[in-house]
Every structure is written in C-alpha cells, then in structure tokens.
Design a protein around this motif. Structure first.
Motif, PDB file in Angstrom:
ATOM      1  N   GLY A  33       0.923  -1.006   0.093  1.00  0.00           N
ATOM      2  CA  GLY A  33       0.085   0.101   0.085  1.00  0.00           C
ATOM      3  C   GLY A  33       0.870   1.271   0.027  1.00  0.00           C
ATOM      4  O   GLY A  33       0.574   2.278  -0.728  1.00  0.00           O
ATOM      5  N   TRP A  34       1.792   1.356   0.803  1.00  0.00           N
ATOM      6  CA  TRP A  34       2.865   2.363   0.842  1.00  0.00           C
ATOM      7  C   TRP A  34       3.462   2.579  -0.455  1.00  0.00           C
ATOM      8  O   TRP A  34       3.575   3.616  -0.911  1.00  0.00           O
ATOM      9  CB  TRP A  34       3.848   2.218   2.083  1.00  0.00           C
ATOM     10  N   ILE A  35       3.958   1.521  -1.130  1.00  0.00           N
ATOM     11  CA  ILE A  35       4.729   1.809  -2.292  1.00  0.00           C
ATOM     12  C   ILE A  35       3.538   2.152  -3.301  1.00  0.00           C
ATOM     13  O   ILE A  35       3.868   2.954  -4.386  1.00  0.00           O
ATOM     14  CB  ILE A  35       5.140   0.374  -2.746  1.00  0.00           C
ATOM     15  N   ALA A  36       2.369   1.684  -3.377  1.00  0.00           N
ATOM     16  CA  ALA A  36       1.575   2.224  -4.465  1.00  0.00           C
ATOM     17  C   ALA A  36       1.222   3.410  -4.341  1.00  0.00           C
ATOM     18  O   ALA A  36       0.874   4.049  -5.165  1.00  0.00           O
ATOM     19  CB  ALA A  36       0.155   1.297  -4.164  1.00  0.00           C
ATOM     20  N   THR A  37       1.338   3.929  -3.023  1.00  0.00           N
ATOM     21  CA  THR A  37       0.922   5.411  -2.892  1.00  0.00           C
ATOM     22  C   THR A  37       2.154   6.149  -3.311  1.00  0.00           C
ATOM     23  O   THR A  37       1.916   7.327  -4.230  1.00  0.00           O
ATOM     24  CB  THR A  37       1.028   5.683  -1.320  1.00  0.00           C
ATOM     25  N   ASP A  38       3.431   5.781  -3.322  1.00  0.00           N
ATOM     26  CA  ASP A  38       4.588   6.213  -3.702  1.00  0.00           C
ATOM     27  C   ASP A  38       4.409   6.427  -5.390  1.00  0.00           C
ATOM     28  O   ASP A  38       4.881   7.147  -5.957  1.00  0.00           O
ATOM     29  CB  ASP A  38       5.767   5.357  -3.530  1.00  0.00           C
ATOM     30  N   LEU A  39       3.830   5.391  -5.964  1.00  0.00           N
ATOM     31  CA  LEU A  39       3.649   5.334  -7.358  1.00  0.00           C
ATOM     32  C   LEU A  39       2.306   6.192  -7.923  1.00  0.00           C
ATOM     33  O   LEU A  39       2.224   6.172  -9.082  1.00  0.00           O
ATOM     34  CB  LEU A  39       3.409   3.634  -7.674  1.00  0.00           C
ATOM     35  N   GLY A  40       1.859   6.805  -7.032  1.00  0.00           N
ATOM     36  CA  GLY A  40       0.489   7.525  -7.396  1.00  0.00           C
ATOM     37  C   GLY A  40      -0.774   6.735  -7.659  1.00  0.00           C
ATOM     38  O   GLY A  40      -1.781   7.242  -8.076  1.00  0.00           O
ATOM     39  N   ASN A  41      -0.758   5.333  -7.192  1.00  0.00           N
ATOM     40  CA  ASN A  41      -1.999   4.741  -7.495  1.00  0.00           C
ATOM     41  C   ASN A  41      -2.626   4.582  -6.096  1.00  0.00           C
ATOM     42  O   ASN A  41      -2.495   3.555  -5.358  1.00  0.00           O
ATOM     43  CB  ASN A  41      -1.657   3.290  -8.017  1.00  0.00           C
ATOM     44  N   ILE A  42      -3.471   5.784  -5.780  1.00  0.00           N
ATOM     45  CA  ILE A  42      -4.094   5.438  -4.502  1.00  0.00           C
ATOM     46  C   ILE A  42      -5.174   4.584  -4.257  1.00  0.00           C
ATOM     47  O   ILE A  42      -5.346   4.144  -3.242  1.00  0.00           O
ATOM     48  CB  ILE A  42      -4.806   7.172  -4.407  1.00  0.00           C
ATOM     49  N   SER A  43      -5.816   4.099  -5.567  1.00  0.00           N
ATOM     50  CA  SER A  43      -6.993   3.156  -5.324  1.00  0.00           C
ATOM     51  C   SER A  43      -6.243   1.995  -4.978  1.00  0.00           C
ATOM     52  O   SER A  43      -6.917   1.246  -4.145  1.00  0.00           O
ATOM     53  CB  SER A  43      -7.576   3.160  -6.856  1.00  0.00           C
ATOM     54  N   ALA A  44      -5.217   1.603  -5.732  1.00  0.00           N
ATOM     55  CA  ALA A  44      -4.509   0.370  -5.368  1.00  0.00           C
ATOM     56  C   ALA A  44      -3.948   0.367  -3.891  1.00  0.00           C
ATOM     57  O   ALA A  44      -4.049  -0.581  -3.262  1.00  0.00           O
ATOM     58  CB  ALA A  44      -3.143  -0.142  -6.395  1.00  0.00           C
ATOM     59  N   ALA A  45      -3.558   1.581  -3.497  1.00  0.00           N
ATOM     60  CA  ALA A  45      -3.113   1.733  -1.947  1.00  0.00           C
ATOM     61  C   ALA A  45      -4.209   1.125  -1.177  1.00  0.00           C
ATOM     62  O   ALA A  45      -3.789   0.443  -0.255  1.00  0.00           O
ATOM     63  CB  ALA A  45      -2.627   3.049  -1.957  1.00  0.00           C
ATOM     64  N   ARG A  46      -5.269   1.711  -1.430  1.00  0.00           N
ATOM     65  CA  ARG A  46      -6.224   1.489  -0.589  1.00  0.00           C
ATOM     66  C   ARG A  46      -6.778   0.086  -0.390  1.00  0.00           C
ATOM     67  O   ARG A  46      -7.008  -0.368   0.600  1.00  0.00           O
ATOM     68  CB  ARG A  46      -7.748   2.080  -0.882  1.00  0.00           C
ATOM     69  N   ASN A  47      -6.723  -0.605  -1.660  1.00  0.00           N
ATOM     70  CA  ASN A  47      -7.018  -2.064  -1.605  1.00  0.00           C
ATOM     71  C   ASN A  47      -6.142  -2.977  -0.670  1.00  0.00           C
ATOM     72  O   ASN A  47      -6.364  -3.681  -0.163  1.00  0.00           O
ATOM     73  CB  ASN A  47      -7.158  -2.570  -2.960  1.00  0.00           C
ATOM     74  N   PHE A  48      -4.437  -2.383  -0.923  1.00  0.00           N
ATOM     75  CA  PHE A  48      -3.718  -3.110  -0.329  1.00  0.00           C
ATOM     76  C   PHE A  48      -4.112  -2.830   1.527  1.00  0.00           C
ATOM     77  O   PHE A  48      -3.788  -3.903   2.194  1.00  0.00           O
ATOM     78  CB  PHE A  48      -2.364  -2.788  -0.561  1.00  0.00           C
ATOM     79  N   TYR A  49      -4.448  -1.888   1.710  1.00  0.00           N
ATOM     80  CA  TYR A  49      -4.601  -1.360   3.177  1.00  0.00           C
ATOM     81  C   TYR A  49      -5.728  -2.236   3.662  1.00  0.00           C
ATOM     82  O   TYR A  49      -5.724  -2.632   4.885  1.00  0.00           O
ATOM     83  CB  TYR A  49      -4.723  -0.028   3.416  1.00  0.00           C
ATOM     84  N   ASP A  50      -6.870  -2.309   2.900  1.00  0.00           N
ATOM     85  CA  ASP A  50      -8.009  -3.123   3.049  1.00  0.00           C
ATOM     86  C   ASP A  50      -7.625  -4.502   3.330  1.00  0.00           C
ATOM     87  O   ASP A  50      -7.908  -5.400   4.383  1.00  0.00           O
ATOM     88  CB  ASP A  50      -9.093  -3.046   2.209  1.00  0.00           C
ATOM     89  N   THR A  51      -6.832  -4.940   2.791  1.00  0.00           N
ATOM     90  CA  THR A  51      -6.385  -6.499   2.648  1.00  0.00           C
ATOM     91  C   THR A  51      -5.609  -6.746   4.005  1.00  0.00           C
ATOM     92  O   THR A  51      -5.777  -7.681   4.774  1.00  0.00           O
ATOM     93  CB  THR A  51      -5.444  -6.975   1.565  1.00  0.00           C
ATOM     94  N   ALA A  52      -4.648  -5.684   4.120  1.00  0.00           N
ATOM     95  CA  ALA A  52      -3.843  -5.694   5.629  1.00  0.00           C
ATOM     96  C   ALA A  52      -4.627  -5.646   6.786  1.00  0.00           C
ATOM     97  O   ALA A  52      -4.594  -6.381   7.647  1.00  0.00           O
ATOM     98  CB  ALA A  52      -2.790  -4.405   5.614  1.00  0.00           C
ATOM     99  N   GLU A  53      -6.146  -4.749   6.475  1.00  0.00           N
ATOM    100  CA  GLU A  53      -6.722  -4.802   7.907  1.00  0.00           C
ATOM    101  C   GLU A  53      -7.674  -5.975   8.047  1.00  0.00           C
ATOM    102  O   GLU A  53      -7.687  -6.481   9.186  1.00  0.00           O
ATOM    103  CB  GLU A  53      -7.688  -3.646   7.329  1.00  0.00           C
TER     104      GLU A  53
END
Length: 475
Positions: free
Chosen positions: A238-258
């Motif tokens: 999620g952190w790396i996806a944020t760095d890449l500018g893909n906020i939607s993917a970042a949220r999906n990764f964070y949801d998976t982490a949760e």
C-alpha cells in the motif's frame, strides 16, 4: 562429427525461424527449445558452452526434471544462443539483450530488478536480521548470481511444493516468507518504488495462494504466521502503491492488511496501515485528516506491544500537530514518542519499524521543532543527522533536507531555504521518491514570493522540471 561455431550459428538461425520453436517459446518452455535444437544436431554441451548454463542443468531442462523460472536463466539462454527479438519477447524478455536486469542505486551499487531475483534478495536481507552497510550490500549483490543458480533447489523448491500442495506448508516455508517480508521492508529504504513493486506483488501472490489452500483453523499457528506475513507485506505494498501515485491500489492493499490483522488478531497491522495512510492527506496539506488517522492508529495499538510502532506513530502525530500550529499537542505527542523510542528496539520489533533508527527518529524532531518555532534545536539536529547519513540512505536525506528548508523559511532565511530545498529535490529525482514531491511543491509555493532572488529562481526552475519528470514517468 562436432559442428564448428559457424555451422552451429547457421543451424540456430534456421531452427529459430521454425514455427514449432515459436510455439514452445510462447509457453516459455526452454526444455522444448532444447529438444528441438538437439533434434537438429545442436548438442547439450554446445548449448551449455554458449549459455553458461551447466550441461547437467541443460539435461534436466530437456527431460523436464527441472523447469526454469528465473528471468536470468531465460536471459542467459536467449543471449547465449542469439535468439531473435520475437522469440525473446515470447520468453518475457526485452527484444534485444543488455544490462536491463540491474538497477544502479548509488555510487556504483547495482541491484537486480528481475522479479524472482528480487524475492531471493529480499529473503537474504531479511534473514540477516540487521541493517546493511554499503560494503555488505555490494557483497550480497555479488553473491546473488550464485543464489539464483540454485533457484530450483532449497528454499524455492519448498515454496514451489507449498504452492502446488498448500496443505503441506511447514516451518521452513513460513520462515522463508517471513524473511522475505522483512527484506522487502528493508529494500524499500534503498530502492525506487517501481523497482521492487513487481517482486513484492509476486511474493504476495505466493502467500495468498498458499493461504487459499489451507483450511481456516484458529489453532494453526503456522497459518496465523502466514496471515501476519500477508498483512505486513500488504501494508508495504500500500505504501509503495502510494509512492507510485496509485491511491486506489493503495487502499485495496490497506484493506487487505486490515482483514489480515483481524484474522490473525494482530491489531498492530491495522495501526501500521493507518500510519501509512496518514501520509496521503498530509501530502495534500490536509494535516487535520492526517492527524485523525494517526490518532486512530494509536488507539488500535495496544500499549507496550510494539514500542517501535508507538514511537513512530506518536512522532508522526507530533509532526502533524505542529503543522496545525498546536504546539502543546505537538510537544505532548513528542514526549510520548521519545519515551517509547527510549525503550524500543526497532530491529527486534515489527518489520515496518526497522527504518526507525536514530537518524529517522531525529528527522521527526526536525520537522516538529521547526514548525513550532524551536528553530535552533531543529537546525542542530538536522546538521547532525545529515552528517551521519550513508550513501545507501539517500532517500532519508531528501526528507531531512525538506525539513531543513522548512525550518529556514520559518526562520526567515530565504536563500538557505532555497539551497536546502534544491539539494533535497536533487535527492528526490535521484531516488525517484515521488511520495515526497508534494512537500517540495509546498516549499515552492512558500518561496515563490522571493522568486527574483537567484537561489529561489533556480529551485523553482528545477521543481518545474522535476514535476514534469514525475508526471511523464511510467511509475
């Protein structure tokens, strides 16, 4: 009778024009290619000599006893035999050979960008259990080729077996996955986001495949540990996806982490996810939202379970409170961060806390002190940190230089602010750390009123170039 080199090359060119060779290349079946070549008189020994792959391994590929998976194996095969571009593409390679398999980090340090090699490299780093110095990093990169040559044995065979028969996971597989997750967290500090993302995504897919083949059982400790690995890896993705500018993917990764956090009963993972999420609104200047996320993170984190996580989150809370102009709240959070840091051992804590050494912790102090007006303290800490940074830690230098520039602006030292901001911007470009670019955009807005001054004008011109660079990048 043995063919001479000219005759071998002629046969290779003829065979590589055949449709059956193209068909097996589309299946990435090197064994099939070898069988066709030997049918037309190319011996296994000649293939070994041309590719550098041991003849015994060539024989195993031909018989199907081993199936190659590492990109470097396909590259050695294609380069050594001079395969044409269309066959290289079918094998998943660039149309022409070359040094596309490594990435220069700094001062000659090269890191492999091949997905499989990155997983091996991350695992090796994670097993060390301690930070890397530059000399050690070079040594590990040098050893990677030997590790890759053994890719079908030892650790990889265990993982491959678990992927084919997930119910067969054992302690060795789990430890390898844990080491790899820890290694990717370390690599994030050294490499640009896009360089490691594919390797991390492949790692997550493997973990997910293994977990999907096992039955839910609260008493299965190995399965619970794998779920923790999935959560720890997902927050990093999620952190790396944020760095890449893909906020939607970042949220999906964070949801998976949760979800992983809840299933493994490990609330620290949720706390980490909220901590990472706080950087998104902060980068847009929404410090109130960022602080609210950090407050939630601290509420999720049980006391004394992870002093390193507490220290990081409280330091971030202090930083955001300072940005809101709330000095008392900032100092209160900073005291909590300091107390936790004094008892923390980030190397023995969670994988995401291992970045939190003295230098990184002090960088939070710089940001907090600068924004509440304690400028002398901020600058003294900043100079001490910069002097301690190594080449491998260049990402941190960009963050810290941005904080120094902020401190100079608050202090009214415009030219010094522009100088520090320009140095930090150079680091951002060098390390391709786009996640920190918004901080420098804010600095540019603050300095624009003095744009007639040469140092400020130079920084603003470089900022415009950097913004175009990142907007045009396929990151």
């Amino acid at each position: 009778m043995t063919m001479d080199q000219e005759r071998v090359r002629h046969v290779l060119e003829t065979v590589f024009a055949r449709q059956d060779v193209e068909d097996v290349c589309k299946q990435r079946d090197l064994g099939g290619v070898i069988r066709i070549l030997t049918k037309y008189g190319i011996t296994q020994g000649q293939i070994a000599n041309l590719t550098g792959i041991p003849q015994g391994r060539v024989s195993e590929y031909k018989s199907g006893k081993r199936v190659p998976t590492a990109k470097h194996t396909f590259e050695s095969f294609a380069d050594g035999l001079g395969m044409p571009g269309h066959l290289r593409r079918h094998l998943g390679l660039a149309s022409s050979g070359g040094g596309g398999g490594v990435r220069v980090v700094s001062d000659g340090v090269q890191i492999p960008t091949d997905t499989f090699d990155l997983q091996l490299f991350a695992e090796a780093i994670g097993k060390r259990g301690e930070p890397l110095k530059r000399r050690e990093l070079l040594a590990m990169v040098g050893q990677l080729g030997a590790q890759s040559a053994l890719a079908q044995s030892e650790a990889w065979e265990k993982v491959a077996f678990a992927l084919s028969r997930p119910s067969a996971i054992d302690e060795a597989v789990v430890r390898e996955m844990e080491a790899r997750a820890a290694g990717f967290h370390r690599l994030e500090e050294m490499l640009p986001a896009h360089t490691i993302f594919r390797g991390l995504a492949a790692h997550l897919n493997e973990v997910g495949t293994i977990l999907n083949g096992t039955a839910t059982d609260p008493k299965d400790e190995l399965r619970r540990r794998l779920i923790v690995v999935a959560g720890e890896s997902s927050v990093l993705a999620g952190w790396i996806a944020t760095d890449l500018g893909n906020i939607s993917a970042a949220r999906n990764f964070y949801d998976t982490a949760e979800k992983a956090s809840k299933e493994a009963d490990d609330p620290a993972i949720i706390a980490c996810a909220f901590g990472y999420r706080s950087y998104i609104p902060s980068g847009k200047g929404n410090h109130g939202r960022a602080r609210a996320l950090l407050t939630t993170a601290l509420q999720h984190l049980p006391k004394d379970t992870s002093p390193g996580t507490t220290s990081w989150l409280a330091a971030r809370h202090a930083e955001e409170s300072a940005a809101l102009g709330e000095s008392e709240a900032a100092l209160q959070s900073w005291e909590e961060a300091r107390e936790a840091f004094n008892i923390a051992d980030p190397e023995e804590d969670r994988v995401w806390t291992r970045f939190l050494d003295r230098d990184r912790f002090d960088s939070f102090a710089i940001s907090t002190y600068a924004q509440i007006g304690r400028l002398n303290e901020a600058e003294a800490v900043a100079h001490a940190v910069i002097s301690r940074l190594s080449e491998v830690e260049r990402k941190r230098a960009g963050i810290i230089l941005g904080d120094i520039a902020t401190a100079h602006i608050v202090h009214g030292s415009v030219q010094e602010a522009a100088r520090a901001a320009r140095e930090g911007l150079a680091v951002i470009r060098e390390t391709e750390s786009g996640i920190w670019l918004p901080r420098f955009i804010v600095l540019g807005e603050a300095l624009r009123r003095w744009q007639t001054q040469p140092p400020v004008r130079a920084f603003l011109e470089e900022l415009a170039v950097t913004k175009r660079q990142f907007s045009a990048s396929p990151r």
